[in-house]
Enzyme design. Structure first.
Site, short mmCIF file in Angstrom:
data_model
loop_
_atom_site.label_atom_id
_atom_site.label_comp_id
_atom_site.label_asym_id
_atom_site.label_seq_id
_atom_site.Cartn_x
_atom_site.Cartn_y
_atom_site.Cartn_z
N GLU A 56 0.82 -1.22 0.00
CA GLU A 56 0.00 0.00 0.00
C GLU A 56 0.86 1.27 0.00
O GLU A 56 0.86 2.03 0.98
CB GLU A 56 -0.95 0.01 1.20
N GLU A 81 -6.23 -8.17 0.14
CA GLU A 81 -6.58 -8.10 1.56
C GLU A 81 -8.05 -7.76 1.72
O GLU A 81 -8.58 -6.92 1.00
CB GLU A 81 -5.82 -6.98 2.27
C1 GAL Z 1 -4.02 -2.59 5.23
C2 GAL Z 1 -2.59 -3.03 5.38
C3 GAL Z 1 -2.46 -4.20 6.30
C4 GAL Z 1 -3.29 -4.00 7.53
C5 GAL Z 1 -4.71 -3.75 7.13
C6 GAL Z 1 -5.64 -3.56 8.30
O1 GAL Z 1 -4.06 -1.25 4.92
O2 GAL Z 1 -2.01 -3.31 4.14
O3 GAL Z 1 -1.11 -4.38 6.63
O4 GAL Z 1 -2.78 -2.92 8.24
O5 GAL Z 1 -4.78 -2.60 6.36
O6 GAL Z 1 -6.96 -3.30 7.88
#
Ligand code: GAL
Length: 658
Positions: free
Chosen positions: A153, A305
């Protein structure tokens, strides 16, 4: 060129970020046992492992990662291997404070969290490249390696002196001469003329409003500077493993990166999506990000994710109610995802994200999170061979552009309430509720294959984009354009007449007198609907057809929606039902139907390849008419003419008709 197909190999990737360095090694065995039980076939390793691999400058501790790579391979689980460059260890900031980003006011962003690096810092880049080189050399050829995940990110911004020097180099490249820069930035205003390049700074904290063209260029520059960090690491890993696809995970509809430009540099386009489980339109948000990412990927994409349950960064963080994680995951697959992954596999016990859910939550293997993980893993395995790699056809394109977003989001505009992302979402929602399959496209793209193109709001359009839109309509396309569009040129200079003359001609706008933004609690009555957020004092040209007029207030009697031939202009933000019906009419005129007619409220139908996905976003039992005989790949059952869907229910149907 390698692609997602190479990593997926006829399945859907299922898994998530795996951070075993947070756990004693005896837990790893338990992890793989449960991963196998849940059908996990992919883990992302190393995202935040920099300090573990390089505990002090130049050190390399790969033993633990060797053991993990072998462990994963031994259990048939592929590894998406991350370059751990998103979170430099404390030693970097302590020894090289110039790698730490500076905020707009010059203050230092310290280590102690993550992502504290200046993208322009040569020292940071040197360390990142050296580590990437060694990581790639070590694991090139490892049989577990399926994909590279560069950084995480990319989102840092920096206003330091190193950034200033880099910004100047970028500006020299763009403008060539200071005169051209002064002209483009309109520095005649407020005595801002630059006499030498060294005077130019990133737009730091200032007394009053900043130069908007400078701010716009700084946003362009920051996206490019981060992209350089990405491509530098990508080139290293690609040199070692030319057949392994490379990605970096985007944040959804995030203003900091021009994702059109970035996705062109990726083998796999991936994104992280965290819809709010309390948001009644969370499903639409998920659909919109999926549509956007699929369009950036021009095909299947990776959901890198999502959360199995709650996140921990909203003010109040409720978990997803039972079934919602499955529903939104299947929705992503319906809309083109070939990977369904999570942050993270096992919920952390320590650190800033210990209240963030995992596929395996604090409740362990008997908890609901893991039970749902297991069910979803089995279902994705069942549908994978039929769905993986298949395309989604859309007849409508929504135009979206970072330059327009950046330029529009400035101080001193007609309305601080105008939120670009919200406007995009409002328009996408109308299409989604109508069941219209929708892509996103950039304004300069070849739009010929879309019978309908919509522009929710593009404040800035360069000349090529305007020519493209005009040619699109001349060539038979139907264009629907929202308010405050085509206002500025590429340097954020207002076009004569307040809107580009070619566009005024296209839509039949005689004169654009004034913009009339509305207060948050204000609405304006129009024929048959209410407009919110914005209105415009327009005069229709003689050859325009006025579809709706303003009914009250200062603009009563003036056109609110007008149309000339196949080009429609909407000068306000119609309330959802009205926009839905307006877009529905245009889509119908273009001969496009919904994916499936007669759906109960709350049920979404999406076609991907030969499969029909039915997704029920509500809790009550409904019956959906699906003429013909089908196999539901989720249950293996035969479905004839209708199917009942319960709370957050889903079906993946393949026609069995001869
Ligand atoms: C994303 C990030 C992850 C974790 C996640 C939590 O932005 O890539 O490492 O922090 O959010 O929601």
């Amino acid at each position: 060129m390698p692609s997602l197909r190479d990593a997926v190999r006829g399945r859907i990737l299922f898994g998530g970020d795996y951070n075993p360095e947070q756990w004693p090694e005896e837990v790893w065995g338990d992890d793989v046992r449960l991963m196998k039980e849940a059908g996990v076939n992919s883990v992302t390793l190393g995202v935040f492992s920099w300090a573990k691999i390089e505990p002090r400058p130049g050190a390399r501790e790969f033993g633990w990662l060797d053991r993990l790579m072998d462990l994963m391979h031994g259990h048939g689980i592929g590894v998406v291997l991350a370059t751990p460059t998103a979170s430099p260890p404390p030693w970097m900031g302590a020894r090289h404070p110039e790698t730490l980003p500076r905020a707009e006011d010059g203050s230092i962003i310290w280590y102690g969290s993550r992502q504290q690096f200046c993208p322009s810092s040569p020292v940071y880049r040197r360390y990142a490249a050296a580590l990437t080189e060694d990581l790639a050399a070590r694991y090139a050829g490892h049989p577990a390696l399926t994909m590279w995940h560069i950084n995480n990110e990319y989102c840092t911004h920096c206003w330091c002196d190193e950034t200033a020097a880099h910004f100047r180099r970028w500006l020299r490249e763009r403008y060539g001469t200071l005169d051209a820069l002064n002209e483009a930035w309109g520095t005649a205003f407020w005595s801002q003329r630059y006499d030498t390049w060294t005077e130019i700074l990133p737009p730091r904290k200032a007394q009053y409003m900043k130069n908007p063209a400078q701010v716009l260029d700084f946003k362009r520059f920051t996206s490019d500077a981060l992209l350089e960090c990405y491509t530098a690491e990508r080139d290293i890993v690609a040199r070692h493993t030319p057949d392994i696809p490379v990605t970096t995970n985007f944040m959804p509809l995030w203003s900091g990166q021009d994702a059109w430009a970035w996705s062109a540099e990726e083998d796999v386009v991936s994104v992280d999506i965290y819809p709010d489980p309390r948001d009644p339109w969370g499903g639409q948000y998920n659909a919109m990000i999926a549509d956007m990412t699929r369009s950036q990927a021009a095909g299947p994409w990776a959901l890198m994710e999502q959360a199995a349950g709650s996140v921990n960064w909203r003010p109040v963080n409720q978990p997803k109610p039972e079934g919602l994680n499955r529903l939104w995951s299947l929705q992503s697959v319906a809309r083109g995802a070939d990977a369904v992954c999570y942050f993270q596999w096992r919920q952390s016990r320590q650190g800033a994200e210990k209240f963030h859910s995992g596929m395996l939550g604090h409740a362990g293997e008997h908890g609901r999170a893991f039970r749902e993980t297991r069910r979803l893993g089995a279902e994705l395995a069942a549908i994978g061979p039929a769905v993986s790699g298949a395309g989604v056809d859309a007849g409508v394109a929504v135009l979206h552009d970072w330059d327009a977003w950046w330029a529009g989001a400035q101080e001193g505009s007609p309305s601080a309430l105008l939120d670009y992302a919200e406007v995009i979402r409002h328009w996408h929602r109308a299409l989604w509720e109508n069941g219209t399959a929708t892509d996103f496209a950039r304004p300069g793209a070849d739009l010929g294959r879309y019978p309908v193109v919509v522009v929710p709001h593009l404040y800035l359009l360069d000349d090529a984009a305007i020519d493209n839109l005009v040619a699109y309509v001349r060539g038979g396309g139907r264009l629907v354009c929202g308010f405050f569009s085509g206002v500025a040129d590429r340097d954020d200079r207002i076009r004569p007449g307040g809107m580009d003359a070619r566009l005024r001609e296209l839509f039949g706008i005689g004169v654009l007198h004034e913009w009339w933004p509305l207060e948050a609690d204000e609405a304006v009555e129009c024929d048959g609907f209410r407009g919110t957020l914005w209105s415009e004092e327009l005069e229709a040209a003689e050859d325009a057809e006025v579809l709706a007029t303003y009914r009250d207030g200062e603009l009563a009697g003036l056109p609110a929606v007008l149309r000339k031939g196949r080009a429609t202009y909407v000068s306000t933000l119609p309330e959802p039902a009205a926009l839905r019906s307006l877009l529905g009419d245009v889509v119908r005129e273009a001969g496009l139907g919904p994916v499936l007619a007669g759906l109960p409220e709350g049920v979404e139908a999406v076609r991907r390849g030969e499969l029909l996905f039915l997704l029920h976003h509500r809790r009550e039992m409904v019956t959906v008419a699906v003429p013909g005989a089908h196999e539901d790949l989720l249950t293996g059952r035969t479905v004839v003419d209708r199917i009942a869907l319960g709370r957050y229910g889903a079906a993946v149907l393949r026609s069995t008709a001869p």
